[in-house]
Motif scaffolding. Sequence first.
Motif, PDB file in Angstrom:
ATOM      1  N   GLU A 223      48.042  38.925  43.692  1.00 21.12           N
ATOM      2  CA  GLU A 223      49.139  38.038  44.072  1.00 21.12           C
ATOM      3  C   GLU A 223      48.701  37.073  45.169  1.00 21.12           C
ATOM      4  O   GLU A 223      49.061  35.891  45.151  1.00 21.12           O
ATOM      5  N   LEU A 224      47.949  37.582  46.139  1.00 18.29           N
ATOM      6  CA  LEU A 224      47.464  36.732  47.225  1.00 18.29           C
ATOM      7  C   LEU A 224      46.557  35.632  46.693  1.00 18.29           C
ATOM      8  O   LEU A 224      46.572  34.503  47.184  1.00 18.29           O
ATOM      9  N   ILE A 225      45.747  35.967  45.698  1.00 21.37           N
ATOM     10  CA  ILE A 225      44.802  35.000  45.139  1.00 21.37           C
ATOM     11  C   ILE A 225      45.498  33.986  44.232  1.00 21.37           C
ATOM     12  O   ILE A 225      45.213  32.783  44.284  1.00 21.37           O
ATOM     13  N   SER A 226      46.422  34.459  43.417  1.00 21.17           N
ATOM     14  CA  SER A 226      47.046  33.608  42.398  1.00 21.17           C
ATOM     15  C   SER A 226      48.353  32.961  42.844  1.00 21.17           C
ATOM     16  O   SER A 226      48.757  31.923  42.295  1.00 21.17           O
ATOM     17  N   GLY A 227      49.038  33.598  43.797  1.00 20.57           N
ATOM     18  CA  GLY A 227      50.362  33.114  44.182  1.00 20.57           C
ATOM     19  C   GLY A 227      51.418  33.435  43.154  1.00 20.57           C
ATOM     20  O   GLY A 227      52.549  32.939  43.235  1.00 20.57           O
ATOM     21  N   GLN A 228      51.083  34.285  42.181  1.00 23.19           N
ATOM     22  CA  GLN A 228      52.011  34.628  41.109  1.00 23.19           C
ATOM     23  C   GLN A 228      52.546  36.053  41.284  1.00 23.19           C
ATOM     24  O   GLN A 228      51.896  36.902  41.880  1.00 23.19           O
ATOM     25  N   HIS A 273      36.417  34.136  44.598  1.00 19.69           N
ATOM     26  CA  HIS A 273      35.896  34.836  43.422  1.00 19.69           C
ATOM     27  C   HIS A 273      35.419  36.242  43.782  1.00 19.69           C
ATOM     28  O   HIS A 273      35.577  37.179  42.993  1.00 19.69           O
ATOM     29  N   GLU A 274      34.849  36.408  44.964  1.00 19.57           N
ATOM     30  CA  GLU A 274      34.437  37.744  45.413  1.00 19.57           C
ATOM     31  C   GLU A 274      35.657  38.638  45.614  1.00 19.57           C
ATOM     32  O   GLU A 274      35.658  39.814  45.238  1.00 19.57           O
ATOM     33  N   ALA A 275      36.703  38.082  46.213  1.00 23.03           N
ATOM     34  CA  ALA A 275      37.940  38.846  46.401  1.00 23.03           C
ATOM     35  C   ALA A 275      38.550  39.205  45.051  1.00 23.03           C
ATOM     36  O   ALA A 275      39.090  40.305  44.873  1.00 23.03           O
ATOM     37  N   ALA A 276      38.455  38.303  44.091  1.00 29.97           N
ATOM     38  CA  ALA A 276      38.980  38.568  42.749  1.00 29.97           C
ATOM     39  C   ALA A 276      38.229  39.730  42.099  1.00 29.97           C
ATOM     40  O   ALA A 276      38.828  40.567  41.405  1.00 29.97           O
ATOM     41  N   ARG A 277      36.927  39.778  42.329  1.00 32.14           N
ATOM     42  CA  ARG A 277      36.138  40.894  41.785  1.00 32.14           C
ATOM     43  C   ARG A 277      36.628  42.215  42.360  1.00 32.14           C
ATOM     44  O   ARG A 277      36.762  43.216  41.635  1.00 32.14           O
ATOM     45  N   GLU A 299      34.537  46.107  51.964  1.00 31.01           N
ATOM     46  CA  GLU A 299      34.110  44.927  51.202  1.00 31.01           C
ATOM     47  C   GLU A 299      34.827  43.673  51.678  1.00 31.01           C
ATOM     48  O   GLU A 299      34.221  42.610  51.821  1.00 31.01           O
ATOM     49  N   LEU A 300      36.118  43.792  51.923  1.00 34.44           N
ATOM     50  CA  LEU A 300      36.877  42.624  52.368  1.00 34.44           C
ATOM     51  C   LEU A 300      36.481  42.221  53.781  1.00 34.44           C
ATOM     52  O   LEU A 300      36.409  41.029  54.098  1.00 34.44           O
TER      53      LEU A 300
END
Length: 355
Positions: A223-228, A273-277, A299-300
């Motif tokens: 959600e944080l990455i996509s805003g969805q 992209h790293e966070a998405a992984r 990791e984060l």
Amino acid sequence: MLIERVSGAGSSNIDFKIFTEEDMKEATNGYDVSRILGQRGQGTVYKGILPNNSIVAIKKTRLGDNNQVEQFINEVLVLSQINHRNVVKLLGCCLETEVPLLVYEFISGGSLFDHLHGSLFASSLTWEHRLEIAIEVAGAIAYLHSGASIPIIHLDIKTENILLDENLTAKVADFGASNMPMDKEQLTTMVQGTLGYLDPEYYTTWLLNEKSDVYSFGVVLMELISGQKALCFERPETSKHLVSYFVLATKENRLHEIIDDQVLNEDNQREIHEAARVAVECTRPKGEERPRMIEVAAELETLRAKTTKHNWLDQYPEENEHLLGSNIVSAPGHTSSRGYDNKKNVARFDIEAGR
């Protein structure tokens, strides 16, 4: 009886207070509707003002709901064990009223859900804000699983249960569904959690464990990455569930299609992209294939350190030559409660600093 149970559990919250019914009436101006902060399935939350003028949040459970009373007791027992800066602090409770009341620290900035999906907040969270929130929430959950006096599984991690203060510091809230299992590997439970965030293994095993929180956190990170939203019936059938939509986009190398336009730029593409992984790893169908929360937090944290160092190098290019021959991990001036083992790339959590 509740006080005895809290004492027997070895409460680490030494400031826990028992309020009177009169205290609560005065604090909420007789439970005036103008003091209502929000109403949810578990009850109503009021803004309260104590005699010393400190502002608190007062949660009133629904009348006649025995399950809510049990969750009230559970939340007191759980939060009395926790003292962490990224977990909302329980200040006390009132047992004199017809339905029990919980008194929390007041968090003024609303929920993460409000910031991502609501209409009250016009300004968008930057990627730096979102990454910091993810790190704080991951660290709090890792603390619950590994650092608390008794291992705690939250069981309802979602953007609505992550509050933000005036500095956008994250606070994990709502521990009514939480468990302090004797066997920390797994436990049988009634249906808990929220659709869109609930561990898919639950539907076949009827078991929830620490990896269930990992899954839910992965959804929050998406959600944080996509805003969805985690679940949206306005999206096409194949993308109603954010996890399946996100994972498919990642596999087909079109993640850029669902990254929030308000945060993506040339400088942060790699970090996002790293966070998405990490998010995809957290939401793997099988719990045993998901990382532990302490690994996710590490990791984060490492990602933030790389981002901070990269930004610092761009700002001070004349220092590059000096940095090339050094063992600097993070940029000068950057402080964190968690250090790094540069060889193992694992965060060392300073539990005391996190409290």
